[in-house]
Structures are given as C-alpha cells and as structure tokens.
Design a protein around this motif. Sequence first.
Motif, mmCIF file in Angstrom:
data_model
loop_
_atom_site.group_PDB
_atom_site.id
_atom_site.type_symbol
_atom_site.label_atom_id
_atom_site.label_comp_id
_atom_site.label_asym_id
_atom_site.label_seq_id
_atom_site.Cartn_x
_atom_site.Cartn_y
_atom_site.Cartn_z
ATOM 1 N N ASP A 1 0.853 -1.186 0.000
ATOM 2 C CA ASP A 1 0.000 0.000 0.000
ATOM 3 C C ASP A 1 0.894 1.242 0.000
ATOM 4 O O ASP A 1 2.057 1.185 0.417
ATOM 5 N N ASP A 2 0.318 2.352 -0.431
ATOM 6 C CA ASP A 2 1.035 3.619 -0.386
ATOM 7 C C ASP A 2 0.886 4.216 1.005
ATOM 8 O O ASP A 2 -0.200 4.638 1.400
ATOM 9 N N PRO B 1 6.071 3.149 0.470
ATOM 10 C CA PRO B 1 5.255 1.925 0.475
ATOM 11 C C PRO B 1 5.352 1.171 1.794
ATOM 12 O O PRO B 1 6.383 1.190 2.470
ATOM 13 N N ARG C 1 1.140 -4.584 2.694
ATOM 14 C CA ARG C 1 -0.296 -4.671 2.995
ATOM 15 C C ARG C 1 -0.566 -5.842 3.930
ATOM 16 O O ARG C 1 -0.180 -6.979 3.668
ATOM 17 N N ASP D 1 -3.712 -7.461 6.858
ATOM 18 C CA ASP D 1 -5.071 -7.333 7.379
ATOM 19 C C ASP D 1 -4.998 -7.126 8.891
ATOM 20 O O ASP D 1 -3.917 -6.906 9.455
ATOM 21 N N THR E 1 -0.222 -10.983 5.447
ATOM 22 C CA THR E 1 -0.007 -10.293 4.181
ATOM 23 C C THR E 1 -0.907 -10.906 3.114
ATOM 24 O O THR E 1 -1.713 -11.801 3.392
ATOM 25 N N SER E 2 -0.738 -10.456 1.875
ATOM 26 C CA SER E 2 -1.520 -11.019 0.770
ATOM 27 C C SER E 2 -1.039 -12.409 0.376
ATOM 28 O O SER E 2 -1.671 -13.076 -0.440
#
Length: 300
Positions: free
Chosen positions: A245-246, A251, A254, A256, A261-262
Amino acid sequence: MTYDAIIVGGSFAGLSAALQLARARRRVLLIDAGLPRNRYAAHAHGFLGQDGKPPSEIVAQARDQLARYPTVAFLDGEAASAEAVRAGGPFRVALADGREALGLRLILATGLRDELPALAGLRERWGLTVLHCPYCHGYENAGRPLGVLAAHPLSAHQAALLPDWGPTTYFTQGEFEPDAEQAALLARRGVRIERAPVVELLGAAPALDAVQLADGRRKAIHALFVASRTHMASPLAMQLGCAFDDGPLGPVIRVDALKQTSVEGVFAAGDAAIPMSNATLASASGVMAGVCAHRSLVLG
C-alpha cells in the motif's frame, strides 16, 4: 530442521513476535542482520517502561529474555532471499552467506530505510539533532529554536505540531509551499515560514547551531525535523509477491487486522507494515503478528 516460524528482523517488532510464539512453546528462529532503523538514535522515548534507554540496550535485554526459552534460536546475518516451498508454506529463507532455514510460517519485521535529503551536514546529524519524530525527540529539545525541513507534502503538518515543543521555522525549500489552509494553521501556531532554501547545516556535528540559507543568511536552529521518504529495507516481501500500500512517506506491506499479508502464511509487522513509525506501535504489531501466526498454525 523445520521451524514453526521464522522471523526476519530482530528489533522491537520481531522480538515481540518471537516472544509470543516462544511462550506458545513453538520452535522459532529469529534472523537479524543487526542494522535496525533506530541505530542512529542515542535513546528511545515514548516507549512505556523503556523511556530514555538506548535502543541497543532494549534489544539486548529482550534477546537475553528470549534466549531463556528453549524453543528459540538466533541466526545473525542478512536474509537475502525467501520463497514458498509450496502455497501457504513452508518457506525457505536464504542468508547472504549461503545458510538456509525452513519455517512453516514467516514473519517479516524487516523495517524501512530512510532516504534523506542531499544536504551538506545532514547525514552525520541524523538521529541526534536531525530528527524525524517530535513525539520521540521533541521533549529533549524543548524551548529552543526548532526547524522543519520540507521534504514531503506532509512536512507542513509536521511544522504545525512542533510549536508545542519550541519556536518553529518551516523551511519550504522552494518546493513545498503551504496551501491557504496550511498557511492559516501555521500562522495560528506561530510558525515562521522561510522560503530561502537551506543549503548547509552548521556547527560541530552532531551538534547543530544554525542553518545556512541560499541567500547568505544564517538562521539559529537547535534541532531540525525531517519527514524522510522511506523504502523497504529488505527485498523479501517483494520476492514473495506480497502486495503493498502507499503509506504517507513510502510503500508499506499490505496486512489485514491479523497482520497476514496477501501471501498465505506470511505475516508482517513493524515499520515495514504500519504507516506510522513508533517503537510502541512496532512492538504492538509484532505481538499481533506472533499471536496470529500461532493461531494460523493451530487452525492449519
């Protein structure tokens, strides 16, 4: 040997994550290169129970406490690469010297790297009289002339905060002119706006006496705050395919609410995964990452 979890990064976030897993009696490997982002700071502040201690002392004490848990191992060195053996783990981490380790879960507490303005006399004062966070260092510099060196659109916001610690000058550097709303706030806060660029920092470093302006004037400044741009300190998250994410300054990985992470099985904590850099927030995110990595092992 396959560890239940490998943690890359041994500062506040990584150590906090390791402690939770150690207390769950899981096999943990902590990999650390010994180059924390806070290594330039003489003392940590605003960290409950640790206020005023050198960051290295806090880390050494935490490592000593972790070493008392029989399921914890340490590996000192740079983690150069990471890959998933299969989706969801295990994960293979390779060090720069060729050593490898395997873990069912991976926690990235790899931190950030600061990109500082190219300004004479700045780098040698970083963490001492050139600072990034007024909450971390403002109290120790209170009551003396302070400055904010604009390096980012958020610099004007930083300048509006700083008068609570001392008389403040906002140096626009000819690039970050405050808009009408920002200018009104700075005026209410008593911040002086200086449009002549700073070209050099003056004094016997790491002390700061003044800044040299492009028009020949000198401005007395005791401490200069800079919102540095940030970059990942490690390539591991990118290698693994984690989404980013920015953040406000660069950066961030990302994650949750569970610090996942993803990429399934990969968790992230600390400055690399939170938009606001702070020792307490880094430690808290490490606690969450450690607890949630343990939860994922339990649930399969």
